[in-house]
Design a protein around this motif. Structure first.
Motif, short mmCIF file in Angstrom:
data_model
loop_
_atom_site.label_atom_id
_atom_site.label_comp_id
_atom_site.label_asym_id
_atom_site.label_seq_id
_atom_site.Cartn_x
_atom_site.Cartn_y
_atom_site.Cartn_z
N THR A 148 0.82 -1.21 0.00
CA THR A 148 0.00 0.00 0.00
C THR A 148 0.87 1.27 0.00
OG1 THR A 148 -0.09 0.08 2.42
CG2 THR A 148 -1.84 -1.15 1.31
N LEU A 149 2.17 1.11 0.15
CA LEU A 149 3.04 2.28 0.25
C LEU A 149 3.45 2.79 -1.13
CD1 LEU A 149 5.47 1.03 3.04
CD2 LEU A 149 3.51 2.55 3.31
N PRO A 150 3.75 4.10 -1.23
CA PRO A 150 4.28 4.62 -2.49
C PRO A 150 5.58 3.91 -2.85
CG PRO A 150 3.86 6.40 -0.92
CD PRO A 150 3.65 5.13 -0.20
N ASP A 173 21.54 -1.31 -6.54
CA ASP A 173 21.49 -1.27 -8.00
C ASP A 173 20.32 -0.40 -8.45
OD1 ASP A 173 21.75 -1.74 -10.70
OD2 ASP A 173 21.85 -3.92 -10.53
N GLU A 174 20.64 0.79 -8.92
CA GLU A 174 19.66 1.77 -9.40
C GLU A 174 18.51 2.03 -8.42
OE1 GLU A 174 18.54 1.70 -13.46
OE2 GLU A 174 20.33 0.63 -14.10
N PRO A 175 18.84 2.42 -7.20
CA PRO A 175 17.78 2.66 -6.22
C PRO A 175 16.85 3.82 -6.59
CG PRO A 175 19.88 3.45 -5.36
CD PRO A 175 20.18 2.68 -6.63
N ALA A 176 17.32 4.75 -7.44
CA ALA A 176 16.49 5.91 -7.76
C ALA A 176 15.61 5.69 -8.99
CB ALA A 176 17.35 7.15 -7.96
N ALA A 177 15.78 4.54 -9.66
CA ALA A 177 14.98 4.30 -10.87
C ALA A 177 13.50 4.29 -10.52
CB ALA A 177 15.39 2.97 -11.49
N GLY A 178 12.73 5.09 -11.25
CA GLY A 178 11.28 5.13 -11.04
C GLY A 178 10.83 6.02 -9.90
N LEU A 179 11.77 6.67 -9.24
CA LEU A 179 11.39 7.54 -8.12
C LEU A 179 11.08 8.96 -8.61
CD1 LEU A 179 13.81 6.70 -5.16
CD2 LEU A 179 11.75 5.52 -5.93
N THR A 180 10.19 9.63 -7.91
CA THR A 180 9.94 11.05 -8.19
C THR A 180 11.12 11.85 -7.65
OG1 THR A 180 8.89 11.43 -6.05
CG2 THR A 180 7.45 10.70 -7.83
N GLU A 181 11.12 13.13 -8.00
CA GLU A 181 12.22 13.98 -7.55
C GLU A 181 12.28 14.07 -6.01
OE1 GLU A 181 13.51 18.34 -8.89
OE2 GLU A 181 12.69 17.10 -10.51
N THR A 182 11.11 14.18 -5.40
CA THR A 182 11.05 14.25 -3.93
C THR A 182 11.55 12.95 -3.31
OG1 THR A 182 8.98 15.37 -4.35
CG2 THR A 182 9.53 15.00 -2.05
N GLU A 183 11.12 11.82 -3.90
CA GLU A 183 11.56 10.53 -3.37
C GLU A 183 13.07 10.36 -3.54
OE1 GLU A 183 7.56 7.76 -4.10
OE2 GLU A 183 8.98 8.01 -5.72
N THR A 184 13.60 10.87 -4.64
CA THR A 184 15.05 10.79 -4.87
C THR A 184 15.81 11.58 -3.81
OG1 THR A 184 14.63 10.54 -7.23
CG2 THR A 184 16.88 11.10 -6.59
N GLU A 185 15.27 12.74 -3.47
CA GLU A 185 15.88 13.56 -2.40
C GLU A 185 15.90 12.78 -1.08
OE1 GLU A 185 17.53 16.49 -1.98
OE2 GLU A 185 17.62 16.34 -4.16
N MET A 186 14.77 12.11 -0.80
CA MET A 186 14.66 11.31 0.42
C MET A 186 15.70 10.19 0.39
SD MET A 186 11.39 9.08 1.75
CE MET A 186 11.44 7.77 0.54
N LEU A 187 15.81 9.55 -0.75
CA LEU A 187 16.77 8.45 -0.90
C LEU A 187 18.20 8.93 -0.65
CD1 LEU A 187 17.36 5.49 -1.93
CD2 LEU A 187 17.73 6.54 -4.16
N LYS A 188 18.50 10.09 -1.19
CA LYS A 188 19.84 10.67 -1.03
C LYS A 188 20.18 10.85 0.45
CE LYS A 188 20.71 14.26 -3.73
NZ LYS A 188 20.63 15.69 -4.10
N GLU A 189 19.20 11.38 1.17
CA GLU A 189 19.39 11.59 2.61
C GLU A 189 19.61 10.25 3.32
OE1 GLU A 189 15.95 13.53 4.39
OE2 GLU A 189 16.48 12.40 6.21
#
Ligand SMILES: Nc1ncnc2c1ncn2[C@@H]1O[C@H](COP(=O)(O)OP(=O)(O)OP(=O)(O)O)[C@@H](O)[C@H]1O
Ligand SMILES: [Mg+2]
Length: 254
Positions: A148-150, A173-189
């Motif tokens: 149910t999570l994004p 391996d490509e953790p940012a693939a398919g992520l929105t810009e906001t999600e990518t920022e979260m991933l970076k953190e």
């Protein structure tokens, strides 16, 4: 901490990785970049023990080359895959707990009888899952069904599961693939948080803004060969990298 020595992988005539020598230093974020089909995922598969190869793989000076896949986790290797593997109908907590499996040494009988050993290990797995969830900031979501999570959170839980085995080195391996810009920022953190925990991060990623922002070092592959290696600012100005992969647009970034 990780050393690849003369690694070559051949798939029926195709040389996917061609005599690769490289080292990943402890407590760094090290990225592996290059065009599609350059051999990046294959390098991770070599480290995980999933493909036949020439050359050797060392972790902390220990030769992993002949260690079977399922044992490598005991030596401190963690990994998340290019295609996210999440159990949609399990809770976040249970998804994380699955990553503790290599330590769950009880047998079926223990499980059926609900023995002391079983409950102690389950408890340890649960405590570890809570600790990991806290680290990656998903503690409030532990009771939710993962499906149910994004998507950005599902990927994060996949990474969290790799953290459950307390790896020294985690391969993403490509953790940012398919992520929105906001999600990518979260991933970076989150990647920064993981690094600050003293875990070495080996990253494959096409999102160059992410790569340039968080990498201490970058290795560039093209047709299985290393064509460049260095700090982000060196890589963006490297003529061979610009030609093979980046184009000119990133040389102004840094
Ligand atoms: N199991 C396999 N059998 C045969 N060929 C393979 C296998 N795995 C990978 N290859 C080939 O090896 C080459 C390198 O593939 P790899 O998946 O490592 O590339 P990559 O750099 O990860 O690409 P991408 O950025 O698209 O994920 C490609 O030509 C691919 O088709
Ligand atoms: Mg790949």
């Amino acid at each position: 901490m990780l050393k690849l020595e003369s690694v070559t992988v051949k798939f029926s005539g195709l040389v996917a990785v061609d005599n690769l020598n490289m080292e990943v230093s402890r407590s760094t974020v090290h990225s592996l970049i290059g065009p599609n089909g350059a051999g990046k995922t294959t390098v991770f598969n070599v480290i995980s023990g999933l493909v036949r190869h020439e050359g050797r793989v060392y972790l902390d000076g220990f030769d992993l080359t002949n260690v079977p896949v399922h044992k490598r986790v005991d030596y401190g290797l963690g990994r998340s895959f290019q295609n996210v593997i999440i159990y949609k109908y399990l809770s976040v907590l249970n998804n994380l707990m699955l990553g503790y499996h290599h330590k769950l040494t009880y047998g079926l009988l223990d499980e059926l009888l609900g023995t002391y050993k079983h409950s102690t290990l389950e408890r340890k797995a649960m405590l570890k899952a809570i600790e990991v969830a806290d680290l990656i900031g998903v503690k409030p979501l532990l009771g939710m069904l993962a499906g149910t999570l994004p998507y950005g959170y599902q990927k994060l839980i996949d990474i969290g599961r790799a953290l459950m085995s307390e790896p020294k080195l985690i391969m993403l391996d490509e953790p940012a693939a398919g992520l929105t810009e906001t999600e990518t920022e979260m991933l970076k953190e989150k990647i920064r948080i993981i690094k600050n925990e003293g875990i070495t991060v080996f990253l494959i990623e096409h999102d160059m803004r992410l790569v340039l922002d968080i990498s201490d070092k970058i290795t560039v592959l093209n047709f299985g060969k290393k064509i460049a290696e260095g700090k982000p600012e060196e890589i963006v100005h490297h003529p061979d990298v610009i030609k093979a992969y980046l184009g000119t647009s990133y040389s102004e970034v840094k």
